[in-house]
Design a protein around this motif. Structure first.
Motif, PDB file in Angstrom:
ATOM      1  N   PHE A 184      82.114  22.375  33.578  1.00  0.00           N
ATOM      2  CA  PHE A 184      82.814  22.840  32.384  1.00  0.00           C
ATOM      3  C   PHE A 184      82.159  22.363  31.087  1.00  0.00           C
ATOM      4  O   PHE A 184      82.680  22.583  30.012  1.00  0.00           O
ATOM      5  N   GLN A 185      81.022  21.712  31.215  1.00  0.00           N
ATOM      6  CA  GLN A 185      80.261  21.373  30.019  1.00  0.00           C
ATOM      7  C   GLN A 185      79.291  22.514  29.747  1.00  0.00           C
ATOM      8  O   GLN A 185      78.502  22.900  30.631  1.00  0.00           O
ATOM      9  N   GLU A 186      79.376  23.055  28.540  1.00  0.00           N
ATOM     10  CA  GLU A 186      78.639  24.275  28.182  1.00  0.00           C
ATOM     11  C   GLU A 186      77.153  24.187  28.565  1.00  0.00           C
ATOM     12  O   GLU A 186      76.477  23.213  28.242  1.00  0.00           O
ATOM     13  N   GLY A 187      76.673  25.201  29.248  1.00  0.00           N
ATOM     14  CA  GLY A 187      75.238  25.311  29.523  1.00  0.00           C
ATOM     15  C   GLY A 187      74.763  24.533  30.746  1.00  0.00           C
ATOM     16  O   GLY A 187      73.625  24.707  31.189  1.00  0.00           O
ATOM     17  N   ASN A 188      75.634  23.681  31.303  1.00  0.00           N
ATOM     18  CA  ASN A 188      75.208  22.831  32.422  1.00  0.00           C
ATOM     19  C   ASN A 188      74.720  23.606  33.643  1.00  0.00           C
ATOM     20  O   ASN A 188      73.668  23.297  34.199  1.00  0.00           O
ATOM     21  N   LEU A 189      75.505  24.594  34.044  1.00  0.00           N
ATOM     22  CA  LEU A 189      75.141  25.315  35.273  1.00  0.00           C
ATOM     23  C   LEU A 189      73.829  26.064  35.087  1.00  0.00           C
ATOM     24  O   LEU A 189      72.966  26.064  35.959  1.00  0.00           O
ATOM     25  N   ARG A 190      73.665  26.689  33.943  1.00  0.00           N
ATOM     26  CA  ARG A 190      72.434  27.451  33.706  1.00  0.00           C
ATOM     27  C   ARG A 190      71.213  26.512  33.729  1.00  0.00           C
ATOM     28  O   ARG A 190      70.206  26.816  34.338  1.00  0.00           O
TER      29      ARG A 190
END
Ligand code: UDP
Length: 235
Positions: free
Chosen positions: A215-221
């Protein structure tokens, strides 16, 4: 850049504030987050979804036959898989649900080679129904399916926890973040990563695990593109 990964999502990620059941809005936001991370990367994504937002055999099934309680839990994961599929497709990503428990009207049966074929065609595959066997959790399903489909890594998604600590950071302000560890260190130090059965299977097979905050922006990408995010566990 990874080629094929397995993402483990807890059932609770689909629930709203109450933590129970499925919130269509929460599920839609989750699906948008995942599809946005995936778009344009070419990474093949398989997902194992838990069922804790409905039922956990051990917690909710007290006084019941434990196997029956676990089967109820597995059915909960199929409901989650269907809701997530709906949201993923609304977000623009073709998705297939495969269930370990035969439920022909709502999901394909789990067939390993067919799952791989879907992934090759850039469909997201959601595995519902756990392993189809009681006395396991969906952590073991994640490991098992990752090994079966040849995923390079199991991504253990967390909410508001950015990886593994030497003690619970919510209880101990001095808890130390662990950027990297071996499977054996995780076992010996009883670090909270996944349940022991799942962890042992990863260790035996040398399957890397990443624990990260989805849920931290951009982490998964960033993760999908091969950047170091969260805690990496490998042999
Ligand atoms: N379960 C099971 N076998 C499996 C996977 C799951 O019996 O292979 C049951 C078990 O009762 C478990 C429940 O399904 O408690 C929900 O799965 P889990 O607790 O892993 O969900 P999560 O915590 O990831 O949402």
């Amino acid at each position: 850049m990874f080629k094929r990964v397995l993402l483990k999502l807890s059932g609770e990620f689909l629930a709203g504030e109450s933590g129970f059941g499925i919130s269509p809005d929460t599920t839609a936001a989750l699906a948008r987050r995942i599809t946005a991370a995936l778009d344009g990367t070419g990474v093949e994504l398989a997902i194992v979804i838990g069922g804790g937002n409905f039922w956990r055999g051990e917690r909710n099934g007290k006084g019941m036959d434990p196997a029956t309680a676990d089967y109820i839990g597995m059915l909960g994961t199929v409901m989650n898989a269907m809701a997530l599929q709906d949201a993923m497709e609304t977000a623009g990503r073709p998705t297939r649900v495969m269930s370990a428990i035969q439920m022909a009207a709502v999901a394909e049966p789990y067939i390993r080679r067919r799952a791989i074929r879907h992934l090759e065609k850039e469909r997201v595959v959601i595995f519902g129904g756990g392993n189809g066997a009681p006395f396991f959790t969906t952590d073991t399903t994640s490991t098992l399916r990752a090994l079966e489909i040849g995923a390079e890594v199991v991504l253990m998604a967390k909410n508001k926890v950015d990886g593994v600590y030497d003690s619970d950071p919510r209880k101990n302000p001095d808890a130390k973040f662990i950027a990297q560890a071996t499977h054996l260190e995780v076992v010996e130090q009883r670090l909270e990563v996944m349940d022991a059965t799942a962890l042992t299977l990863c260790m035996d097979r040398g399957l890397p695990i990443v624990v990260f905050d989805l849920f931290q922006e951009g982490n998964l990408r960033r993760l999908l593109q091969g950047e170091r995010v969260g805690t990496l566990i490998q042999s």
